[in-house]
Write a protein that holds these residues in place. Structure first.
Motif, PDB file in Angstrom:
ATOM      1  N   THR A 288     -25.585  -1.053  96.885  1.00  0.00           N
ATOM      2  CA  THR A 288     -24.493  -0.073  97.269  1.00  0.00           C
ATOM      3  C   THR A 288     -25.016   0.755  98.527  1.00  0.00           C
ATOM      4  N   ILE A 289     -23.716   0.969  99.326  1.00  0.00           N
ATOM      5  CA  ILE A 289     -23.618   1.602 100.781  1.00  0.00           C
ATOM      6  C   ILE A 289     -23.230   3.084 100.638  1.00  0.00           C
ATOM      7  N   TYR A 290     -23.754   3.885 101.234  1.00  0.00           N
ATOM      8  CA  TYR A 290     -23.191   5.134 101.016  1.00  0.00           C
ATOM      9  C   TYR A 290     -22.945   5.587 102.479  1.00  0.00           C
ATOM     10  N   VAL A 291     -21.379   5.727 102.928  1.00  0.00           N
ATOM     11  CA  VAL A 291     -21.275   5.980 104.225  1.00  0.00           C
ATOM     12  C   VAL A 291     -20.679   7.332 104.346  1.00  0.00           C
ATOM     13  N   PRO A 292     -21.239   8.128 105.113  1.00  0.00           N
ATOM     14  CA  PRO A 292     -20.870   9.780 105.321  1.00  0.00           C
ATOM     15  C   PRO A 292     -19.376   9.499 106.025  1.00  0.00           C
ATOM     16  N   THR A 293     -18.433  10.305 105.425  1.00  0.00           N
ATOM     17  CA  THR A 293     -17.076  10.274 105.992  1.00  0.00           C
ATOM     18  C   THR A 293     -17.087  11.305 107.126  1.00  0.00           C
ATOM     19  N   GLY A 294     -17.776  11.920 107.350  1.00  0.00           N
ATOM     20  CA  GLY A 294     -17.840  12.838 108.507  1.00  0.00           C
ATOM     21  C   GLY A 294     -18.763  12.554 109.623  1.00  0.00           C
ATOM     22  N   ASN A 295     -19.078  11.153 109.527  1.00  0.00           N
ATOM     23  CA  ASN A 295     -20.159  10.527 110.601  1.00  0.00           C
ATOM     24  C   ASN A 295     -19.263   9.651 111.257  1.00  0.00           C
ATOM     25  N   PRO A 296     -18.644   9.895 112.280  1.00  0.00           N
ATOM     26  CA  PRO A 296     -17.784   8.927 113.126  1.00  0.00           C
ATOM     27  C   PRO A 296     -18.543   7.602 113.636  1.00  0.00           C
ATOM     28  N   ARG A 297     -19.723   7.564 113.868  1.00  0.00           N
ATOM     29  CA  ARG A 297     -20.216   6.437 114.162  1.00  0.00           C
ATOM     30  C   ARG A 297     -20.397   5.420 113.015  1.00  0.00           C
ATOM     31  N   LEU A 298     -20.557   5.913 111.704  1.00  0.00           N
ATOM     32  CA  LEU A 298     -20.903   5.083 110.651  1.00  0.00           C
ATOM     33  C   LEU A 298     -19.467   4.775 109.963  1.00  0.00           C
ATOM     34  N   ALA A 299     -18.710   5.758 110.097  1.00  0.00           N
ATOM     35  CA  ALA A 299     -17.239   5.601 109.359  1.00  0.00           C
ATOM     36  C   ALA A 299     -16.457   4.615 110.247  1.00  0.00           C
ATOM     37  N   HIS A 300     -16.728   4.657 111.396  1.00  0.00           N
ATOM     38  CA  HIS A 300     -15.887   3.807 112.303  1.00  0.00           C
ATOM     39  C   HIS A 300     -16.098   2.418 112.017  1.00  0.00           C
ATOM     40  N   LYS A 301     -17.273   1.971 111.352  1.00  0.00           N
ATOM     41  CA  LYS A 301     -17.472   0.555 111.078  1.00  0.00           C
ATOM     42  C   LYS A 301     -16.705   0.184 109.778  1.00  0.00           C
ATOM     43  N   LEU A 302     -15.906   1.199 109.173  1.00  0.00           N
ATOM     44  CA  LEU A 302     -15.088   0.854 108.011  1.00  0.00           C
ATOM     45  C   LEU A 302     -13.689   0.412 108.530  1.00  0.00           C
ATOM     46  N   ARG A 303     -13.044  -0.628 107.775  1.00  0.00           N
ATOM     47  CA  ARG A 303     -11.601  -1.006 108.276  1.00  0.00           C
ATOM     48  C   ARG A 303     -11.149  -1.615 107.103  1.00  0.00           C
ATOM     49  N   SER A 304      -9.885  -1.658 106.970  1.00  0.00           N
ATOM     50  CA  SER A 304      -9.058  -2.486 106.221  1.00  0.00           C
ATOM     51  C   SER A 304      -9.397  -3.947 106.258  1.00  0.00           C
ATOM     52  N   VAL A 305      -9.387  -4.654 105.125  1.00  0.00           N
ATOM     53  CA  VAL A 305      -9.502  -6.010 105.414  1.00  0.00           C
ATOM     54  C   VAL A 305      -7.878  -6.553 105.917  1.00  0.00           C
ATOM     55  N   LEU A 306      -8.075  -7.777 106.451  1.00  0.00           N
ATOM     56  CA  LEU A 306      -6.793  -8.392 107.038  1.00  0.00           C
ATOM     57  C   LEU A 306      -5.736  -8.401 105.840  1.00  0.00           C
ATOM     58  N   SER A 307      -4.718  -8.590 106.182  1.00  0.00           N
ATOM     59  CA  SER A 307      -3.533  -8.872 105.062  1.00  0.00           C
ATOM     60  C   SER A 307      -3.539 -10.256 104.898  1.00  0.00           C
ATOM     61  N   GLU A 308      -2.715 -10.804 103.940  1.00  0.00           N
ATOM     62  CA  GLU A 308      -2.540 -12.417 103.773  1.00  0.00           C
ATOM     63  C   GLU A 308      -1.800 -12.754 105.108  1.00  0.00           C
ATOM     64  N   GLN A 309      -0.711 -12.177 105.441  1.00  0.00           N
ATOM     65  CA  GLN A 309       0.120 -12.555 106.609  1.00  0.00           C
ATOM     66  C   GLN A 309      -0.741 -12.667 108.015  1.00  0.00           C
ATOM     67  N   GLU A 310      -1.586 -11.771 108.413  1.00  0.00           N
ATOM     68  CA  GLU A 310      -2.596 -11.478 109.232  1.00  0.00           C
ATOM     69  C   GLU A 310      -3.415 -12.705 109.390  1.00  0.00           C
ATOM     70  N   VAL A 311      -4.000 -13.084 108.079  1.00  0.00           N
ATOM     71  CA  VAL A 311      -4.965 -14.184 108.211  1.00  0.00           C
ATOM     72  C   VAL A 311      -4.349 -15.608 108.433  1.00  0.00           C
ATOM     73  N   TYR A 312      -3.007 -15.758 107.842  1.00  0.00           N
ATOM     74  CA  TYR A 312      -2.148 -16.858 108.191  1.00  0.00           C
ATOM     75  C   TYR A 312      -1.862 -16.911 109.782  1.00  0.00           C
ATOM     76  N   GLU A 313      -1.272 -15.865 110.438  1.00  0.00           N
ATOM     77  CA  GLU A 313      -1.251 -15.664 111.956  1.00  0.00           C
ATOM     78  C   GLU A 313      -2.349 -15.971 112.508  1.00  0.00           C
ATOM     79  N   LEU A 314      -3.529 -15.547 112.181  1.00  0.00           N
ATOM     80  CA  LEU A 314      -4.664 -15.608 112.993  1.00  0.00           C
ATOM     81  C   LEU A 314      -5.125 -17.204 113.130  1.00  0.00           C
ATOM     82  N   LEU A 315      -5.010 -17.985 111.603  1.00  0.00           N
ATOM     83  CA  LEU A 315      -5.493 -19.222 111.670  1.00  0.00           C
ATOM     84  C   LEU A 315      -4.273 -20.193 112.728  1.00  0.00           C
ATOM     85  N   ASN A 316      -2.984 -19.558 112.441  1.00  0.00           N
ATOM     86  CA  ASN A 316      -2.040 -20.499 113.300  1.00  0.00           C
ATOM     87  C   ASN A 316      -2.171 -20.312 114.814  1.00  0.00           C
ATOM     88  N   GLN A 317      -2.454 -19.190 115.187  1.00  0.00           N
ATOM     89  CA  GLN A 317      -2.628 -18.771 116.614  1.00  0.00           C
ATOM     90  C   GLN A 317      -3.677 -19.687 117.077  1.00  0.00           C
TER      91      GLN A 317
END
Length: 169
Positions: free
Chosen positions: A47-76
């Motif tokens: 389990t990982i605890y990421v402080p919401t107020g720490n920009p350096r660590l919170a910046h590593k969090l991102r949403s996963v790609l969408s289904e459309q973005e995956v297929y666009e990436l593969l096609n490109q």
């Protein structure tokens, strides 16, 4: 970016996680808010605890790609030219940077180049350098986990999809 409980996120090069809670904890005299991350695909993973107020660590969090973005990436990338970096040291540094940044496009380009190089080497009765093999394994794992989350598939189904779309074996 603000995330919520049950969001599936990528955390740097650590993998794909579900936010299971947003909690406050007091350490010493300071109370901080944390995202609580549980691995989606690695059973028994930490389990990982990421402080919401720490920009350096919170910046590593991102949403996963969408289904459309995956297929666009593969096609490109299926039509994109492949370049090979001859210097093993330069390749190693670039691959280290790609993993630390977690850029899927760069990771896919490198994976494609390595697969094509691997085919060339096998035709000569040779193998990839160990550092190249390590990067390939780590990059493929990260991509498989993220693509599986985006496409609602199991990670073991993703390599054949990538192979088919990028015309690699």
């Amino acid at each position: 970016m603000v995330f919520h409980v049950n969001d599936v996120v990528a955390y740097g090069s650590n993998g794909i996680f579900r936010i299971t809670a947003i909690t406050k904890q007091k350490i010493g005299k300071t109370e901080m808010e944390y995202y609580v991350l549980k691995p989606v695909y690695e059973r028994g993973g930490s389990t990982i605890y990421v402080p919401t107020g720490n920009p350096r660590l919170a910046h590593k969090l991102r949403s996963v790609l969408s289904e459309q973005e995956v297929y666009e990436l593969l096609n490109q990338l299926s039509a994109a030219p492949v370049s090979w970096i001859e210097s093993q040291e330069d390749r190693k540094e670039l691959y280290k940077k790609i993993l630390s940044e977690g850029n899927q496009r760069d990771m896919m380009r490198a994976v494609r180049a390595l697969h094509l190089r691997q085919e060339e080497q096998q035709a000569k009765g040779k193998r990839l350098y160990l550092a190249d093999e390590r990067f390939l394994k780590e990059a493929e794992k990260l991509l498989c986990y993220e693509f599986a989350a985006a496409l609602h598939m199991e990670p073991n189904q993703i390599p054949s999809l990538i192979t088919e779309k990028l015309h690699i074996s």
